[in-house]
Design a protein around this motif. Structure first.
Motif, PDB file in Angstrom:
ATOM      1  N   CYS A  80     -19.920  33.078  17.025  1.00  0.00           N
ATOM      2  CA  CYS A  80     -20.068  32.890  15.576  1.00  0.00           C
ATOM      3  C   CYS A  80     -21.200  31.921  15.312  1.00  0.00           C
ATOM      4  N   TRP A  81     -22.118  32.307  14.419  1.00  0.00           N
ATOM      5  CA  TRP A  81     -23.177  31.414  13.962  1.00  0.00           C
ATOM      6  C   TRP A  81     -22.903  31.021  12.518  1.00  0.00           C
ATOM      7  N   GLN A  82     -22.969  29.730  12.233  1.00  0.00           N
ATOM      8  CA  GLN A  82     -22.849  29.265  10.858  1.00  0.00           C
ATOM      9  C   GLN A  82     -24.246  29.012  10.285  1.00  0.00           C
ATOM     10  N   SER A  83     -24.395  29.232   8.982  1.00  0.00           N
ATOM     11  CA  SER A  83     -25.677  28.983   8.326  1.00  0.00           C
ATOM     12  C   SER A  83     -25.451  28.431   6.930  1.00  0.00           C
ATOM     13  N   ASP A  84     -26.369  27.568   6.514  1.00  0.00           N
ATOM     14  CA  ASP A  84     -26.367  27.023   5.159  1.00  0.00           C
ATOM     15  C   ASP A  84     -27.716  26.353   4.948  1.00  0.00           C
ATOM     16  N   PHE A  85     -27.984  25.928   3.732  1.00  0.00           N
ATOM     17  CA  PHE A  85     -29.213  25.173   3.482  1.00  0.00           C
ATOM     18  C   PHE A  85     -28.908  24.043   2.513  1.00  0.00           C
ATOM     19  N   THR A  86     -29.743  22.999   2.556  1.00  0.00           N
ATOM     20  CA  THR A  86     -29.537  21.815   1.733  1.00  0.00           C
ATOM     21  C   THR A  86     -30.873  21.344   1.188  1.00  0.00           C
ATOM     22  N   HIS A  87     -30.838  20.457   0.195  1.00  0.00           N
ATOM     23  CA  HIS A  87     -32.051  19.949  -0.444  1.00  0.00           C
ATOM     24  C   HIS A  87     -32.517  18.660   0.228  1.00  0.00           C
ATOM     25  N   TRP A  88     -33.842  18.468   0.225  1.00  0.00           N
ATOM     26  CA  TRP A  88     -34.406  17.207   0.722  1.00  0.00           C
ATOM     27  C   TRP A  88     -35.747  16.968   0.027  1.00  0.00           C
ATOM     28  N   PRO A  89     -35.971  15.769  -0.562  1.00  0.00           N
ATOM     29  CA  PRO A  89     -37.215  15.518  -1.295  1.00  0.00           C
ATOM     30  C   PRO A  89     -38.353  15.060  -0.383  1.00  0.00           C
ATOM     31  N   LEU A  90     -39.583  15.450  -0.732  1.00  0.00           N
ATOM     32  CA  LEU A  90     -40.774  14.937  -0.074  1.00  0.00           C
ATOM     33  C   LEU A  90     -41.124  13.562  -0.645  1.00  0.00           C
ATOM     34  N   ALA A  91     -42.194  12.962  -0.114  1.00  0.00           N
ATOM     35  CA  ALA A  91     -42.574  11.618  -0.531  1.00  0.00           C
ATOM     36  C   ALA A  91     -42.906  11.537  -2.019  1.00  0.00           C
ATOM     37  N   ASP A  92     -43.469  12.616  -2.580  1.00  0.00           N
ATOM     38  CA  ASP A  92     -43.830  12.608  -4.003  1.00  0.00           C
ATOM     39  C   ASP A  92     -42.688  13.086  -4.897  1.00  0.00           C
ATOM     40  N   GLY A  93     -41.513  13.285  -4.322  1.00  0.00           N
ATOM     41  CA  GLY A  93     -40.365  13.726  -5.101  1.00  0.00           C
ATOM     42  C   GLY A  93     -40.179  15.222  -5.171  1.00  0.00           C
ATOM     43  N   THR A  94     -41.128  15.991  -4.626  1.00  0.00           N
ATOM     44  CA  THR A  94     -40.993  17.452  -4.637  1.00  0.00           C
ATOM     45  C   THR A  94     -39.765  17.876  -3.848  1.00  0.00           C
ATOM     46  N   ASP A  95     -38.969  18.749  -4.420  1.00  0.00           N
ATOM     47  CA  ASP A  95     -37.742  19.195  -3.763  1.00  0.00           C
ATOM     48  C   ASP A  95     -38.044  20.290  -2.747  1.00  0.00           C
ATOM     49  N   THR A  96     -37.419  20.219  -1.590  1.00  0.00           N
ATOM     50  CA  THR A  96     -37.511  21.266  -0.577  1.00  0.00           C
ATOM     51  C   THR A  96     -36.094  21.671  -0.177  1.00  0.00           C
ATOM     52  N   GLU A  97     -36.002  22.739   0.598  1.00  0.00           N
ATOM     53  CA  GLU A  97     -34.710  23.188   1.101  1.00  0.00           C
ATOM     54  C   GLU A  97     -34.800  23.405   2.602  1.00  0.00           C
ATOM     55  N   ILE A  98     -33.791  22.942   3.322  1.00  0.00           N
ATOM     56  CA  ILE A  98     -33.756  23.033   4.783  1.00  0.00           C
ATOM     57  C   ILE A  98     -32.689  24.051   5.165  1.00  0.00           C
ATOM     58  N   LEU A  99     -33.108  25.086   5.903  1.00  0.00           N
ATOM     59  CA  LEU A  99     -32.219  26.181   6.304  1.00  0.00           C
ATOM     60  C   LEU A  99     -31.876  26.037   7.781  1.00  0.00           C
ATOM     61  N   ASN A 100     -30.578  26.130   8.106  1.00  0.00           N
ATOM     62  CA  ASN A 100     -30.126  25.948   9.481  1.00  0.00           C
ATOM     63  C   ASN A 100     -29.284  27.121   9.957  1.00  0.00           C
ATOM     64  N   TRP A 101     -29.332  27.344  11.269  1.00  0.00           N
ATOM     65  CA  TRP A 101     -28.400  28.226  11.974  1.00  0.00           C
ATOM     66  C   TRP A 101     -27.785  27.412  13.099  1.00  0.00           C
ATOM     67  N   LEU A 102     -26.430  27.370  13.153  1.00  0.00           N
ATOM     68  CA  LEU A 102     -25.709  26.514  14.087  1.00  0.00           C
ATOM     69  C   LEU A 102     -24.680  27.349  14.844  1.00  0.00           C
ATOM     70  N   ASP A 103     -24.657  27.214  16.176  1.00  0.00           N
ATOM     71  CA  ASP A 103     -23.665  27.937  16.979  1.00  0.00           C
ATOM     72  C   ASP A 103     -22.316  27.234  16.874  1.00  0.00           C
ATOM     73  N   ASP A 104     -21.269  27.981  16.517  1.00  0.00           N
ATOM     74  CA  ASP A 104     -19.963  27.389  16.254  1.00  0.00           C
ATOM     75  C   ASP A 104     -19.323  26.818  17.513  1.00  0.00           C
ATOM     76  N   HIS A 105     -19.498  27.457  18.648  1.00  0.00           N
ATOM     77  CA  HIS A 105     -18.849  27.014  19.887  1.00  0.00           C
ATOM     78  C   HIS A 105     -19.468  25.732  20.425  1.00  0.00           C
ATOM     79  N   SER A 106     -20.787  25.706  20.536  1.00  0.00           N
ATOM     80  CA  SER A 106     -21.483  24.604  21.206  1.00  0.00           C
ATOM     81  C   SER A 106     -22.103  23.588  20.254  1.00  0.00           C
ATOM     82  N   ARG A 107     -22.134  23.898  18.958  1.00  0.00           N
ATOM     83  CA  ARG A 107     -22.847  23.079  17.945  1.00  0.00           C
ATOM     84  C   ARG A 107     -24.355  23.069  18.195  1.00  0.00           C
TER      85      ARG A 107
END
Length: 394
Positions: free
Chosen positions: A138-165
């Motif tokens: 099973c692979w888990q996925s989600d994304f979250t927000h993170w601002p750059l130095a000038d305040g511009t919003d970005t989004e970080i997308l991840n894929w994580l293996d459930d068994h091993s992390r």
């Protein structure tokens, strides 16, 4: 005034014998004698109760270990990494040092003023931990927000293996789209092989089940025989591993780094983090080994009704204006005849040891299948009868 001082003064100043003082105050004659002797050698302060704590504890942690525990706590905290007693014990063992018990490490940190008292938490024994039995189960996925130095919003997308992390993929985007999900998933499959299932929330980039129909990601999973699982709405605990990863591990580390000026700089930080997280950070839920070691220690799971396929890979492309796709294999370029009527269509190309399957990325329709023949430059569509090139009527 303490009872010991009263007893001594009754003997020294009131003239009571030691036996009389013992009867009056309900103590033994030997006890009175001991108190008077202390008084004669050190005054009244000497008769107060003494600590029974031994002057030396042979089981106490050596000063070298105590110093290294404080140093590690400071270093890891400054780097935005976990620095609890279990983590510190793991680092000590990795350095070849004796690791005291976690309760001893906690006392050392408390004495150094490095632990802030918190309300009593729910006991760990009351938690039910669910984890896949195999890597790629099973692979888990989600994304979250993170601002750059000038305040511009970005989004970080991840894929994580459930068994091993294991952090399979971590990418920065101005805004995560359905194409980003498909692209990163395909790249991850090319590196680690296909998973048996995925687990995500109900975001529109992952599923269209609440709006009708299927999106491209759902068609891709169906094509590969991968089971899609989605958490219940408004219940993020279902994706607990990746939620904790975002809010307690990734963001904690990013907070201690210089704020990235642009997307490329943020991606460079994420690449560094992935190496630390996968290769160096030992995980308490993995018996104190790294995610990379846990991922490599167990045979991988595969999608239902699939067996391991050699040279399995995925590619995303568009059919060219002539109805063909170019594919490089074993250093040689080949051309796949998909069909003129599918020109410019966005496609998913699934390649294994014997066959290439081309699927429409939006509708999930299989457009063509091609037998791999290294000796021929052109591979025809096996779903069409061979014949003359019909030109624009195809």
């Amino acid at each position: 005034m303490s009872k010991a001082r009263v007893i001594v003064l009754s003997v020294v100043h009131q003239g009571l014998t030691k036996a009389e003082a013992a009867r009056r105050y309900g103590v033994s004659w030997q006890g009175v004698h001991t108190l008077v002797t202390r008084y004669q050698h050190g005054g009244l302060d000497a008769v107060d109760p003494r600590s029974r704590r031994p002057e030396h504890n042979p089981r106490a942690a050596p000063e070298q270990i105590r110093t290294r525990i404080v140093e590690l706590r400071t270093e890891l905290t400054a780097a935005g990494l976990d620095a609890g007693p279990l983590t510190l014990a793991s680092h000590l063992r990795a350095e070849g040092l004796h690791a005291p018990s976690t309760s001893t490490i906690r006392r050392i940190l408390t004495a150094a003023g490095l632990i802030i008292a918190e309300p009593k938490k729910r006991p760990r024994s009351s938690l039910h931990r669910f984890a896949a039995d195999q890597p790629n189960e099973c692979w888990q996925s989600d994304f979250t927000h993170w601002p750059l130095a000038d305040g511009t919003d970005t989004e970080i997308l991840n894929w994580l293996d459930d068994h091993s992390r294991l952090l399979l993929s971590i990418t920065a985007h101005h805004r995560v789209t359905g194409h980003d999900v498909i692209n990163t998933f395909a790249d991850t499959i090319n590196t680690h092989g296909p998973p048996a299932s995925t687990l995500t929330d109900n975001g529109s980039v992952y599923t269209s089940r609440f709006t009708g129909g299927r999106n491209g990601f759902e068609y891709l999973l169906a094509t590969l025989g991968i089971t899609q699982k989605n958490g219940h709405p408004n219940h993020p605990q279902t994706q607990g591993k990746i939620e904790r990863f975002f809010h307690q591990t990734l963001k904690k580390w990013l907070t201690h780094q210089p704020r990235a000026a642009n997307l490329a700089a943020l991606q460079a930080q994420l690449d560094t983090f992935a190496q630390i997280y996968n290769e160096h950070r030992r995980h308490r839920a993995l018996n104190d080994i790294t995610p990379a070691a846990a991922y490599a220690a167990t045979p991988k799971a595969f999608p239902r009704q699939q067996t391991p396929r050699p040279h399995f890979r995925i590619r995303l492309d568009h059919v060219d204006t002539g109805g063909k796709i170019s594919l490089r294999r074993a250093g040689r370029m080949h051309h796949l005849g998909v069909g003129f009527r599918h020109r410019s269509a966005p496609v998913l190309i699934l390649i294994d040891a014997a066959e290439v399957t081309v699927t429409h990325r939006t509708t999930g329709e299989i457009l063509s299948k091609h037998t791999i023949n290294p000796d021929r430059a052109y591979w025809r569509n096996n779903q069409r009868e061979p014949g003359r090139w019909p030109g624009s009527q195809q």
